[in-house]
Design an enzyme around this catalytic site. Structure first.
Site, PDB file in Angstrom:
ATOM      1  N   LEU A  15       0.808  -1.078   0.161  1.00  0.00           N
ATOM      2  CA  LEU A  15       0.037   0.277  -0.003  1.00  0.00           C
ATOM      3  C   LEU A  15       0.968   1.396   0.038  1.00  0.00           C
ATOM      4  O   LEU A  15       0.653   2.265  -0.888  1.00  0.00           O
ATOM      5  CB  LEU A  15      -0.989  -0.104   1.200  1.00  0.00           C
ATOM      6  CG  LEU A  15      -1.774   1.356   1.534  1.00  0.00           C
ATOM      7  CD1 LEU A  15      -2.540   1.524   0.295  1.00  0.00           C
ATOM      8  CD2 LEU A  15      -2.584   1.188   2.652  1.00  0.00           C
ATOM      9  N   GLN A  46       2.393   1.956  -3.562  1.00  0.00           N
ATOM     10  CA  GLN A  46       1.267   2.525  -4.372  1.00  0.00           C
ATOM     11  C   GLN A  46       1.213   3.761  -4.175  1.00  0.00           C
ATOM     12  O   GLN A  46       1.062   4.566  -5.217  1.00  0.00           O
ATOM     13  CB  GLN A  46       0.097   1.507  -4.411  1.00  0.00           C
ATOM     14  CG  GLN A  46      -0.845   2.153  -5.051  1.00  0.00           C
ATOM     15  CD  GLN A  46      -0.862   2.067  -6.644  1.00  0.00           C
ATOM     16  OE1 GLN A  46       0.016   1.076  -7.172  1.00  0.00           O
ATOM     17  NE2 GLN A  46      -1.251   2.689  -7.487  1.00  0.00           N
ATOM     18  N   GLU A  47       1.050   4.292  -3.000  1.00  0.00           N
ATOM     19  CA  GLU A  47       0.900   5.525  -2.414  1.00  0.00           C
ATOM     20  C   GLU A  47       2.052   6.584  -2.765  1.00  0.00           C
ATOM     21  O   GLU A  47       1.806   7.494  -3.194  1.00  0.00           O
ATOM     22  CB  GLU A  47       0.461   5.852  -1.063  1.00  0.00           C
ATOM     23  CG  GLU A  47      -0.789   5.184  -0.674  1.00  0.00           C
ATOM     24  CD  GLU A  47      -2.024   5.960  -1.256  1.00  0.00           C
ATOM     25  OE1 GLU A  47      -1.691   7.293  -1.781  1.00  0.00           O
ATOM     26  OE2 GLU A  47      -3.131   5.459  -1.313  1.00  0.00           O
ATOM     27  N   SER A  48       3.264   6.230  -2.477  1.00  0.00           N
ATOM     28  CA  SER A  48       4.380   7.164  -2.506  1.00  0.00           C
ATOM     29  C   SER A  48       5.719   6.472  -3.233  1.00  0.00           C
ATOM     30  O   SER A  48       6.609   7.388  -3.377  1.00  0.00           O
ATOM     31  CB  SER A  48       4.642   7.525  -1.099  1.00  0.00           C
ATOM     32  OG  SER A  48       5.136   6.495  -0.260  1.00  0.00           O
ATOM     33  N   TYR A  99      -5.993   0.522  -8.772  1.00  0.00           N
ATOM     34  CA  TYR A  99      -5.178   0.831  -7.174  1.00  0.00           C
ATOM     35  C   TYR A  99      -4.960  -0.555  -6.558  1.00  0.00           C
ATOM     36  O   TYR A  99      -4.019  -1.046  -6.106  1.00  0.00           O
ATOM     37  CB  TYR A  99      -5.998   1.866  -6.592  1.00  0.00           C
ATOM     38  CG  TYR A  99      -5.464   2.210  -5.081  1.00  0.00           C
ATOM     39  CD1 TYR A  99      -4.413   3.205  -5.156  1.00  0.00           C
ATOM     40  CD2 TYR A  99      -5.964   1.686  -3.934  1.00  0.00           C
ATOM     41  CE1 TYR A  99      -4.151   3.602  -3.928  1.00  0.00           C
ATOM     42  CE2 TYR A  99      -5.657   1.958  -2.758  1.00  0.00           C
ATOM     43  CZ  TYR A  99      -4.573   3.037  -2.843  1.00  0.00           C
ATOM     44  OH  TYR A  99      -4.161   3.408  -1.447  1.00  0.00           O
TER      45      TYR A  99
END
Length: 482
Positions: free
Chosen positions: A309, A312-314, A439
């Protein structure tokens, strides 16, 4: 003539019916001889090998393409499944011949020359593929193999493909061992113990992300067939049942579903992006690993899911910031950070802690009757698109006749939040519903890669320790014919 044939068929049917009525026990015994011992002991004994196509221990227990398929077969017989994982292909076949195993499911190629073995109908097409180390001159033809250090698993269909090609190219030689796995071979190519190897195309597809210095070469010879093995000395009842089962799986789509799940996700991420992820596992992740593990202990999530996660975010950048103002490793909004008590969104420990607690909070607000892992996938989608839009997608799934508690149905409904016909019928209106689908798909892929890397690390470390101690994997040389 046709009337005579019809009468003969009718007479034969009557005779068979009378025979069955007069001596039903004998007919039932003849049909069920091979299955009675299995049903009596209440389990099907299967010999296999460890590997991604066959059998391995995943995050939720045993898994693998052939394991899943043979588990369904056992269920169709109304018995449980017992698995014995061997090292060598010959061990699998010996267990089948001796009766120690009822059947073998070990990425076996259909080879009618093997004594004492019967095979099921083909399950998959197996294409031998030459792979080689990046940096070598391109390996595109059979002639390019001469003089290279080539590795293969002994007694496999790939070894047989090399033997066949050696008849056309007598100068071809290689090294082989029957205790190797595909990961062993590709690791040896990666670290320059071998120049090339022969594996099946789907095995390369499953493993290519973890060995970025191993290149695809060319298809070697004709395609083969993956099949299950049965003893030729046993009644054919189990083999017949297996063939019936496989035919049913083809007809109802079950086999296609399994093939898609294990071999059809190669396009989920671009290969370059996946290689970048593998690179960052070694460079960026170690700095944040303690925070992901700490947050996992506090929330009950798998740390690898939280790490996926975060990537995927940063891309695991602690100071990441988007144009919309979300910031930090887990890209928290200011209101979310305030709600969960995070003071500094750029502090990686606080960000991971806050992101994990927020994901848990979202998950706890979902319906309790949503099973796992669907509940987790929906929580991840809500982390991206918002809980209200996730609820709307569940409503749309219900309106379309689907199950709002199944991720597969909600995943199909989410993109409809961009369609006026549908978003006008739910509470929270328009959303870019295609984004959470991608996502979640990406996170799941990153998660699978992390699980594979984590599971394989001990094996690779052991290989490295053996090499340092001078204990190399024993490879027997198959010399050129000339």
């Amino acid at each position: 003539m046709s009337k005579l044939l019809t009468r003969l068929r009718l007479a034969l049917t009557v005779l068979l019916t009378l025979a069955t009525l007069l001596c039903p026990a004998q007919f039932a015994l003849r049909y069920s001889d091979g299955l009675d011992p299995i049903r009596k002991r209440d389990f099907l004994q299967v010999a296999t090998r460890n590997g991604p196509i066959t059998f391995y221990n995943g995050g939720h227990g045993p898994t693998g393409f052939e394991y899943e398929l043979v588990r369904r077969f056992a269920q169709s017989l109304d018995v449980s499944l017992a698995v014995d994982s061997n090292i060598r292909i010959d061990d699998v076949l010996d267990d089948v011949r001796s009766g120690k195993a009822d059947m073998g499911a070990a990425a076996l190629s259909l080879d009618l020359s093997r004594p004492g073995i019967r095979y099921s109908k083909p399950i998959l097409t197996l294409q031998p593929l030459v792979v080689y180390r990046r940096g070598l001159p391109p390996v595109r033809t059979l002639d390019d193999l001469v003089g290279l250090r080539i590795g293969v698993i002994a007694n496999s269909g790939n070894a047989e493909a090399l033997h066949t090609q050696q008849q056309n190219l007598p100068g071809l030689g290689w090294r082989e061992a029957d205790g190797l796995t595909i990961a062993d071979l590709m690791e040896m190519v990666e670290r320059d113990d071998l120049d090339a190897a022969v594996v099946y195309t789907h095995q390369f597809k499953l493993n290519r992300l973890f060995f970025p210095n191993v290149e695809r070469g060319f298809a070697l010879g004709k395609p083969m067939s993956l099949a299950w093995a049965f003893s030729a000395d046993q009644p054919i009842d189990l083999l017949s049942a297996a063939n019936d089962f496989l035919q049913t799986q083809r007809r109802n789509g079950g086999l296609d579903e399994l093939i898609g799940r294990y071999f059809g996700h190669d396009d989920y991420l671009e290969y370059v992006a996946a290689r970048l992820f593998i690179h960052h596992i070694g460079t960026r992740l170690p700095s944040f690993l303690p925070y992901f593990k700490e947050a996992a202990r506090e929330t009950g999530f798998d740390w690898r899911l939280l790490a996926a996660l975060g990537f995927q975010e940063s891309h695991w950048e602690a100071d990441a910031e988007s144009p919309t103002g979300v910031r930090g490793l887990m890209m928290l909004t200011r209101p979310t950070a305030k709600e969960i008590g995070i003071d500094d969104r750029l502090d990686p420990r606080q960000s991971v802690d806050g992101g994990a607690r927020y994901l848990l909070q979202v998950k706890q607000r979902l319906g309790e009757d949503i099973p796992e892992p669907d509940r987790t996938w929906m929580a991840l989608a809500a982390y991206n698109v918002g809980l209200g839009h996730l609820f709307d997608a569940q409503d749309i799934a219900r309106l379309r006749g689907g199950d709002p508690n199944r991720w597969a149905d909600v995943r199909e409904a989410l993109p409809l939040l961009q369609d006026r016909e549908w978003y006008s019928r739910v509470h929270h209106g328009y959303a870019r519903g295609g984004e959470p689908v991608i996502y979640v798909r990406n996170i799941r892929r990153y998660y699978e890669i992390l699980k594979y890397v984590n599971r394989s690390q001990q094996q690779f470390n052991l290989l490295g320790e053996r090499a340092l101690e001078g204990e190399t994997t024993p490879l027997e040389t198959v010399a050129p014919l000339l």
